[in-house]
Design a protein around this motif. Structure first.
Motif, short mmCIF file in Angstrom:
data_model
loop_
_atom_site.label_atom_id
_atom_site.label_comp_id
_atom_site.label_asym_id
_atom_site.label_seq_id
_atom_site.Cartn_x
_atom_site.Cartn_y
_atom_site.Cartn_z
N ALA A 96 0.84 -1.19 0.00
CA ALA A 96 0.00 0.00 0.00
C ALA A 96 0.88 1.24 0.00
O ALA A 96 2.00 1.22 0.49
N ALA A 97 0.34 2.31 -0.55
CA ALA A 97 1.06 3.58 -0.53
C ALA A 97 1.24 4.03 0.92
O ALA A 97 0.37 3.80 1.75
N PRO A 98 2.36 4.65 1.22
CA PRO A 98 2.56 5.11 2.60
C PRO A 98 1.51 6.18 2.93
O PRO A 98 1.07 6.92 2.06
N PRO A 99 1.12 6.26 4.18
CA PRO A 99 0.12 7.26 4.56
C PRO A 99 0.68 8.66 4.53
O PRO A 99 1.88 8.87 4.64
N ASP A 100 -0.21 9.63 4.36
CA ASP A 100 0.20 11.03 4.43
C ASP A 100 0.72 11.36 5.82
O ASP A 100 0.22 10.84 6.82
N GLU A 101 1.71 12.23 5.86
CA GLU A 101 2.16 12.79 7.13
C GLU A 101 1.13 13.88 7.42
O GLU A 101 0.97 14.82 6.64
N PRO A 102 0.35 13.77 8.50
CA PRO A 102 -0.84 14.61 8.68
C PRO A 102 -0.59 16.11 8.77
O PRO A 102 -1.39 16.89 8.25
#
Length: 72
Positions: free
Chosen positions: A9-15
């Motif tokens: 999966a694509a890495p999550p956004d840094e919030p």
């Protein structure tokens, strides 16, 4: 043939960076040149002309309250 990169999966956004980018696109879209909100080194690239106003926006935003920027 399926590779490892196909199944990850694509890495999550840094919030914080993702929210800053969202605010900049809402208020100063012309200042945003490029951005990456995932991975170990998220960034937002701005135009030289838009840098000052973008910094003020990020500092004065009640949610973000930026007090420093890196790699200017």
């Amino acid at each position: 043939m399926t590779t490892v990169s196909d199944t990850q999966a694509a890495p999550p956004d840094e919030p914080v960076t993702a929210r800053a980018l969202e605010r900049l696109r809402e208020e100063q879209a012309d200042a945003v040149v490029d951005a990456l909100t995932t991975g170990p080194h998220p960034f937002i690239e701005l135009t030289a002309d838009g840098l000052h106003d973008a910094c003020l926006l990020l500092r004065d935003d009640d949610e973000l309250q930026y007090d420093c920027c890196h790699l200017i």
